[in-house]
Write a protein that holds these residues in place. Structure first.
Motif, PDB file in Angstrom:
ATOM      1  N   ASP A  19       8.012  -1.162   1.152  1.00  0.00           N
ATOM      2  CA  ASP A  19       7.682  -0.011   1.989  1.00  0.00           C
ATOM      3  C   ASP A  19       6.958   1.014   1.112  1.00  0.00           C
ATOM      4  O   ASP A  19       7.579   1.863   0.488  1.00  0.00           O
ATOM      5  CB  ASP A  19       8.944   0.595   2.599  1.00  0.00           C
ATOM      6  N   PRO A  20       5.612   0.920   1.036  1.00  0.00           N
ATOM      7  CA  PRO A  20       4.861   1.664   0.024  1.00  0.00           C
ATOM      8  C   PRO A  20       4.376   3.053   0.416  1.00  0.00           C
ATOM      9  O   PRO A  20       3.480   3.582  -0.230  1.00  0.00           O
ATOM     10  CB  PRO A  20       3.660   0.741  -0.196  1.00  0.00           C
ATOM     11  N   LEU A  21       4.939   3.665   1.427  1.00  0.00           N
ATOM     12  CA  LEU A  21       4.453   4.967   1.885  1.00  0.00           C
ATOM     13  C   LEU A  21       4.448   5.975   0.737  1.00  0.00           C
ATOM     14  O   LEU A  21       5.446   6.114   0.014  1.00  0.00           O
ATOM     15  CB  LEU A  21       5.328   5.480   3.024  1.00  0.00           C
ATOM     16  N   HIS A  22       3.316   6.664   0.536  1.00  0.00           N
ATOM     17  CA  HIS A  22       3.086   7.684  -0.488  1.00  0.00           C
ATOM     18  C   HIS A  22       3.062   7.125  -1.911  1.00  0.00           C
ATOM     19  O   HIS A  22       3.197   7.877  -2.866  1.00  0.00           O
ATOM     20  CB  HIS A  22       4.103   8.829  -0.397  1.00  0.00           C
ATOM     21  N   GLN A  23       2.897   5.812  -2.039  1.00  0.00           N
ATOM     22  CA  GLN A  23       2.745   5.205  -3.358  1.00  0.00           C
ATOM     23  C   GLN A  23       1.278   4.875  -3.591  1.00  0.00           C
ATOM     24  O   GLN A  23       0.471   4.890  -2.674  1.00  0.00           O
ATOM     25  CB  GLN A  23       3.576   3.924  -3.462  1.00  0.00           C
ATOM     26  N   ARG A  24       0.943   4.560  -4.817  1.00  0.00           N
ATOM     27  CA  ARG A  24      -0.419   4.159  -5.183  1.00  0.00           C
ATOM     28  C   ARG A  24      -0.689   2.763  -4.612  1.00  0.00           C
ATOM     29  O   ARG A  24       0.184   1.893  -4.650  1.00  0.00           O
ATOM     30  CB  ARG A  24      -0.516   4.140  -6.705  1.00  0.00           C
ATOM     31  N   PHE A  25      -1.894   2.541  -4.060  1.00  0.00           N
ATOM     32  CA  PHE A  25      -2.265   1.247  -3.507  1.00  0.00           C
ATOM     33  C   PHE A  25      -2.283   0.190  -4.602  1.00  0.00           C
ATOM     34  O   PHE A  25      -2.844   0.384  -5.670  1.00  0.00           O
ATOM     35  CB  PHE A  25      -3.650   1.332  -2.853  1.00  0.00           C
ATOM     36  N   ASP A  26      -1.635  -0.938  -4.345  1.00  0.00           N
ATOM     37  CA  ASP A  26      -1.596  -2.065  -5.271  1.00  0.00           C
ATOM     38  C   ASP A  26      -2.044  -3.305  -4.498  1.00  0.00           C
ATOM     39  O   ASP A  26      -1.329  -3.764  -3.605  1.00  0.00           O
ATOM     40  CB  ASP A  26      -0.180  -2.262  -5.810  1.00  0.00           C
ATOM     41  N   PRO A  27      -3.223  -3.868  -4.806  1.00  0.00           N
ATOM     42  CA  PRO A  27      -3.716  -5.012  -4.047  1.00  0.00           C
ATOM     43  C   PRO A  27      -2.838  -6.253  -4.159  1.00  0.00           C
ATOM     44  O   PRO A  27      -2.967  -7.178  -3.352  1.00  0.00           O
ATOM     45  CB  PRO A  27      -5.109  -5.265  -4.632  1.00  0.00           C
ATOM     46  N   ASN A  28      -1.941  -6.296  -5.131  1.00  0.00           N
ATOM     47  CA  ASN A  28      -1.015  -7.424  -5.252  1.00  0.00           C
ATOM     48  C   ASN A  28       0.130  -7.339  -4.248  1.00  0.00           C
ATOM     49  O   ASN A  28       0.744  -8.357  -3.920  1.00  0.00           O
ATOM     50  CB  ASN A  28      -0.451  -7.501  -6.664  1.00  0.00           C
ATOM     51  N   LEU A  29       0.415  -6.127  -3.769  1.00  0.00           N
ATOM     52  CA  LEU A  29       1.533  -5.922  -2.854  1.00  0.00           C
ATOM     53  C   LEU A  29       1.107  -5.433  -1.472  1.00  0.00           C
ATOM     54  O   LEU A  29       1.886  -5.528  -0.530  1.00  0.00           O
ATOM     55  CB  LEU A  29       2.499  -4.879  -3.436  1.00  0.00           C
ATOM     56  N   HIS A  30      -0.115  -4.890  -1.383  1.00  0.00           N
ATOM     57  CA  HIS A  30      -0.555  -4.239  -0.147  1.00  0.00           C
ATOM     58  C   HIS A  30      -1.854  -4.843   0.361  1.00  0.00           C
ATOM     59  O   HIS A  30      -2.693  -5.280  -0.426  1.00  0.00           O
ATOM     60  CB  HIS A  30      -0.761  -2.738  -0.376  1.00  0.00           C
ATOM     61  N   ASN A  31      -2.024  -4.804   1.671  1.00  0.00           N
ATOM     62  CA  ASN A  31      -3.243  -5.235   2.334  1.00  0.00           C
ATOM     63  C   ASN A  31      -3.821  -4.005   3.037  1.00  0.00           C
ATOM     64  O   ASN A  31      -3.249  -3.534   4.019  1.00  0.00           O
ATOM     65  CB  ASN A  31      -2.924  -6.349   3.330  1.00  0.00           C
ATOM     66  N   ALA A  32      -4.953  -3.481   2.527  1.00  0.00           N
ATOM     67  CA  ALA A  32      -5.550  -2.275   3.105  1.00  0.00           C
ATOM     68  C   ALA A  32      -6.277  -2.637   4.396  1.00  0.00           C
ATOM     69  O   ALA A  32      -7.179  -3.464   4.397  1.00  0.00           O
ATOM     70  CB  ALA A  32      -6.509  -1.634   2.123  1.00  0.00           C
ATOM     71  N   LEU A  33      -5.872  -2.012   5.492  1.00  0.00           N
ATOM     72  CA  LEU A  33      -6.486  -2.261   6.787  1.00  0.00           C
ATOM     73  C   LEU A  33      -7.529  -1.208   7.135  1.00  0.00           C
ATOM     74  O   LEU A  33      -8.506  -1.501   7.817  1.00  0.00           O
ATOM     75  CB  LEU A  33      -5.419  -2.283   7.882  1.00  0.00           C
ATOM     76  N   PHE A  34      -7.316   0.024   6.685  1.00  0.00           N
ATOM     77  CA  PHE A  34      -8.226   1.117   7.014  1.00  0.00           C
ATOM     78  C   PHE A  34      -8.082   2.233   5.990  1.00  0.00           C
ATOM     79  O   PHE A  34      -7.141   2.244   5.206  1.00  0.00           O
ATOM     80  CB  PHE A  34      -7.964   1.654   8.425  1.00  0.00           C
ATOM     81  N   GLU A  35      -9.061   3.146   6.013  1.00  0.00           N
ATOM     82  CA  GLU A  35      -9.026   4.321   5.150  1.00  0.00           C
ATOM     83  C   GLU A  35      -8.857   5.569   6.005  1.00  0.00           C
ATOM     84  O   GLU A  35      -9.341   5.622   7.135  1.00  0.00           O
ATOM     85  CB  GLU A  35     -10.316   4.444   4.349  1.00  0.00           C
ATOM     86  N   LEU A  36      -8.186   6.548   5.460  1.00  0.00           N
ATOM     87  CA  LEU A  36      -7.952   7.815   6.130  1.00  0.00           C
ATOM     88  C   LEU A  36      -8.466   8.957   5.262  1.00  0.00           C
ATOM     89  O   LEU A  36      -8.484   8.856   4.039  1.00  0.00           O
ATOM     90  CB  LEU A  36      -6.449   8.030   6.358  1.00  0.00           C
ATOM     91  N   ASP A  37      -8.886  10.051   5.905  1.00  0.00           N
ATOM     92  CA  ASP A  37      -9.216  11.256   5.153  1.00  0.00           C
ATOM     93  C   ASP A  37      -7.911  11.843   4.616  1.00  0.00           C
ATOM     94  O   ASP A  37      -6.983  12.086   5.391  1.00  0.00           O
ATOM     95  CB  ASP A  37      -9.922  12.276   6.038  1.00  0.00           C
ATOM     96  N   PRO A  38      -7.832  12.049   3.319  1.00  0.00           N
ATOM     97  CA  PRO A  38      -6.557  12.523   2.746  1.00  0.00           C
ATOM     98  C   PRO A  38      -6.322  14.004   3.012  1.00  0.00           C
ATOM     99  O   PRO A  38      -7.262  14.793   3.030  1.00  0.00           O
ATOM    100  CB  PRO A  38      -6.727  12.268   1.258  1.00  0.00           C
ATOM    101  N   PRO A  39      -5.075  14.400   3.219  1.00  0.00           N
ATOM    102  CA  PRO A  39      -4.751  15.831   3.281  1.00  0.00           C
ATOM    103  C   PRO A  39      -4.913  16.446   1.891  1.00  0.00           C
ATOM    104  O   PRO A  39      -5.020  15.736   0.898  1.00  0.00           O
ATOM    105  CB  PRO A  39      -3.289  15.852   3.737  1.00  0.00           C
ATOM    106  N   ALA A  40      -4.922  17.746   1.837  1.00  0.00           N
ATOM    107  CA  ALA A  40      -5.088  18.447   0.560  1.00  0.00           C
ATOM    108  C   ALA A  40      -3.991  18.045  -0.424  1.00  0.00           C
ATOM    109  O   ALA A  40      -2.823  17.929  -0.063  1.00  0.00           O
ATOM    110  CB  ALA A  40      -5.047  19.955   0.789  1.00  0.00           C
ATOM    111  N   GLY A  41      -4.392  17.795  -1.648  1.00  0.00           N
ATOM    112  CA  GLY A  41      -3.432  17.482  -2.704  1.00  0.00           C
ATOM    113  C   GLY A  41      -3.070  16.018  -2.827  1.00  0.00           C
ATOM    114  O   GLY A  41      -2.282  15.655  -3.686  1.00  0.00           O
ATOM    115  N   VAL A  42      -3.632  15.156  -1.980  1.00  0.00           N
ATOM    116  CA  VAL A  42      -3.321  13.723  -2.036  1.00  0.00           C
ATOM    117  C   VAL A  42      -4.466  13.007  -2.741  1.00  0.00           C
ATOM    118  O   VAL A  42      -5.636  13.196  -2.410  1.00  0.00           O
ATOM    119  CB  VAL A  42      -3.122  13.141  -0.624  1.00  0.00           C
ATOM    120  N   GLU A  43      -4.136  12.193  -3.726  1.00  0.00           N
ATOM    121  CA  GLU A  43      -5.142  11.472  -4.492  1.00  0.00           C
ATOM    122  C   GLU A  43      -5.709  10.303  -3.691  1.00  0.00           C
ATOM    123  O   GLU A  43      -4.978   9.671  -2.927  1.00  0.00           O
ATOM    124  CB  GLU A  43      -4.531  10.930  -5.781  1.00  0.00           C
ATOM    125  N   PRO A  44      -6.993   9.995  -3.875  1.00  0.00           N
ATOM    126  CA  PRO A  44      -7.557   8.794  -3.245  1.00  0.00           C
ATOM    127  C   PRO A  44      -6.808   7.550  -3.723  1.00  0.00           C
ATOM    128  O   PRO A  44      -6.385   7.478  -4.872  1.00  0.00           O
ATOM    129  CB  PRO A  44      -8.998   8.776  -3.744  1.00  0.00           C
TER     130      PRO A  44
END
Length: 75
Positions: A19-44
């Protein structure tokens, strides 16, 4: 109650939930389906939405988590 029992059986057999919510994206564990505009203070590259949680069996990925990731802001 059924979900709690399922998770208990998973733990008995070494299956953990990804359950990776608010963690750094890891292609070994996660499958990116879409991109979102980040709120202020959130790293790409930060996971902002989880569509499906993933599963691991003793550190081996059974199913990657389907996620939405913060995109890099254009300057």
């Amino acid at each position: 109650m059924t979900l709690e029992e399922l998770h208990r059986v998973f733990r008995q057999h070494g299956i953990s939930i990804i359950d990776p919510l608010h963690q750094r994206f890891d292609p070994n564990l996660h499958n990116a389906l879409f991109e979102l505009d980040p709120p202020a203070g959130v790293e790409p590259g930060t996971v902002l939405a989880v569509q499906k949680k993933g599963y691991q069996l003793h550190q081996r990925v059974l199913r990657a988590a389907d996620v939405g990731v913060a995109r890099a802001t254009k300057k």
